[in-house]
Design a protein around this motif. Structure first.
Motif, mmCIF file in Angstrom:
data_model
loop_
_atom_site.group_PDB
_atom_site.id
_atom_site.type_symbol
_atom_site.label_atom_id
_atom_site.label_comp_id
_atom_site.label_asym_id
_atom_site.label_seq_id
_atom_site.Cartn_x
_atom_site.Cartn_y
_atom_site.Cartn_z
ATOM 1 N N UNK A 42 1.011 -1.319 0.147
ATOM 2 C CA UNK A 42 -0.068 0.060 0.127
ATOM 3 C C UNK A 42 0.769 1.315 -0.065
ATOM 4 N N UNK A 43 1.934 1.275 0.723
ATOM 5 C CA UNK A 43 2.837 2.412 0.876
ATOM 6 C C UNK A 43 3.568 2.710 -0.817
ATOM 7 N N UNK A 44 3.746 1.485 -1.404
ATOM 8 C CA UNK A 44 4.332 1.606 -2.522
ATOM 9 C C UNK A 44 3.526 2.010 -3.671
ATOM 10 N N UNK A 45 1.953 1.704 -3.165
ATOM 11 C CA UNK A 45 1.042 2.043 -4.198
ATOM 12 C C UNK A 45 0.921 1.170 -5.488
ATOM 13 N N UNK A 46 1.257 0.107 -5.123
ATOM 14 C CA UNK A 46 1.513 -1.358 -5.982
ATOM 15 C C UNK A 46 0.582 -2.307 -5.799
ATOM 16 N N UNK A 47 -0.413 -3.083 -6.608
ATOM 17 C CA UNK A 47 -0.917 -3.964 -6.343
ATOM 18 C C UNK A 47 -0.837 -5.191 -7.370
ATOM 19 N N UNK A 48 0.186 -4.833 -8.321
ATOM 20 C CA UNK A 48 0.622 -5.865 -8.915
ATOM 21 C C UNK A 48 2.058 -6.789 -8.546
ATOM 22 N N UNK A 49 2.395 -6.380 -7.243
ATOM 23 C CA UNK A 49 3.532 -7.168 -6.828
ATOM 24 C C UNK A 49 3.072 -8.459 -6.046
ATOM 25 N N UNK A 50 4.150 -9.411 -5.953
ATOM 26 C CA UNK A 50 3.911 -10.586 -5.140
ATOM 27 C C UNK A 50 5.167 -10.672 -4.528
ATOM 28 N N UNK A 51 5.090 -11.353 -3.226
ATOM 29 C CA UNK A 51 6.163 -11.754 -2.399
ATOM 30 C C UNK A 51 7.221 -12.877 -3.060
ATOM 31 N N UNK A 52 8.083 -12.986 -3.308
ATOM 32 C CA UNK A 52 8.930 -13.848 -3.940
ATOM 33 C C UNK A 52 9.922 -14.395 -2.762
ATOM 34 N N UNK A 53 10.057 -15.656 -2.742
ATOM 35 C CA UNK A 53 10.803 -16.404 -1.629
ATOM 36 C C UNK A 53 11.810 -17.361 -2.523
ATOM 37 N N UNK A 54 12.959 -17.343 -2.313
ATOM 38 C CA UNK A 54 13.779 -18.218 -2.799
ATOM 39 C C UNK A 54 15.209 -18.461 -2.165
ATOM 40 N N UNK A 55 15.863 -19.423 -2.667
ATOM 41 C CA UNK A 55 17.380 -19.562 -1.925
ATOM 42 C C UNK A 55 18.225 -19.533 -3.341
ATOM 43 N N UNK A 56 19.494 -19.248 -2.887
ATOM 44 C CA UNK A 56 20.453 -19.158 -3.996
ATOM 45 C C UNK A 56 22.098 -19.475 -3.385
ATOM 46 N N UNK A 57 22.883 -20.311 -4.020
ATOM 47 C CA UNK A 57 23.994 -20.564 -3.590
ATOM 48 C C UNK A 57 24.659 -19.314 -2.773
ATOM 49 N N UNK A 58 25.484 -19.361 -1.939
ATOM 50 C CA UNK A 58 26.204 -18.414 -1.051
ATOM 51 C C UNK A 58 26.061 -18.257 0.373
ATOM 52 N N UNK A 95 12.075 -27.246 -2.750
ATOM 53 C CA UNK A 95 12.342 -28.288 -1.670
ATOM 54 C C UNK A 95 13.114 -27.824 -0.563
ATOM 55 N N UNK A 96 14.124 -26.796 -0.480
ATOM 56 C CA UNK A 96 14.785 -26.207 0.441
ATOM 57 C C UNK A 96 13.842 -25.456 1.326
ATOM 58 N N UNK A 97 12.595 -24.924 0.977
ATOM 59 C CA UNK A 97 11.704 -24.164 1.737
ATOM 60 C C UNK A 97 10.271 -24.795 2.354
ATOM 61 N N UNK A 98 10.313 -26.082 1.757
ATOM 62 C CA UNK A 98 9.187 -26.841 2.170
ATOM 63 C C UNK A 98 8.922 -26.939 3.716
ATOM 64 N N UNK A 99 7.973 -26.466 4.258
ATOM 65 C CA UNK A 99 7.525 -26.267 5.765
ATOM 66 C C UNK A 99 8.003 -25.091 6.366
#
Length: 131
Positions: A42-58, A95-99
């Protein structure tokens, strides 16, 4: 085994009739975190965004979390809706984020999103990576 989803009966019937239901992932977004995500959007004034969660090597322990807003949905993404907040996980990270549970803390000691991941066998002292 019980699988919990946030799909209404009408949506489930429609999806089964059309065959368009996207596969879901096993990441849980708490009510507190969902409220914070909505507030930020709401602060950004955007309704087209979604929350992306992931993992990457590092990181010190081998993998680091990614948590950011994204306007894209990519081929193979797994999507789940929490009270109007879409949480997207790519198929490689799933698979890394299951649960895993995403929460939001707002205390004198800590402020920000937290990820409680039962798949993290080890983590580093900085808390930003796991293995």
């Amino acid at each position: 085994m019980t699988v919990e989803t946030n799909v209404s009966a009408a949506e489930a019937v429609e999806a089964s009739e059309t065959g368009t239901e996207a596969p879901a992932h096993g990441v849980v977004l708490t009510d507190v975190a969902a409220t914070k995500v909505k507030s930020l959007l709401e602060q950004e004034g955007r309704d087209d965004l979604r929350l992306r969660v992931g993992v990457q090597p590092g990181g010190c322990s081998g993998l680091i979390y990614q948590l950011y807003f994204d306007e894209r949905t990519l081929d193979g993404d797994l999507v789940r809706d929490y009270e109007g907040v879409e949480v997207v996980v790519d198929r490689m990270s799933s698979p890394y984020l299951e649960g895993a549970t995403i929460d939001f803390a707002d205390t004198i000691e800590k402020q920000g999103f937290t990820i409680d991941n039962p798949n993290a066998g080890s983590s580093c002292a900085c808390g930003d990576s796991f293995g």
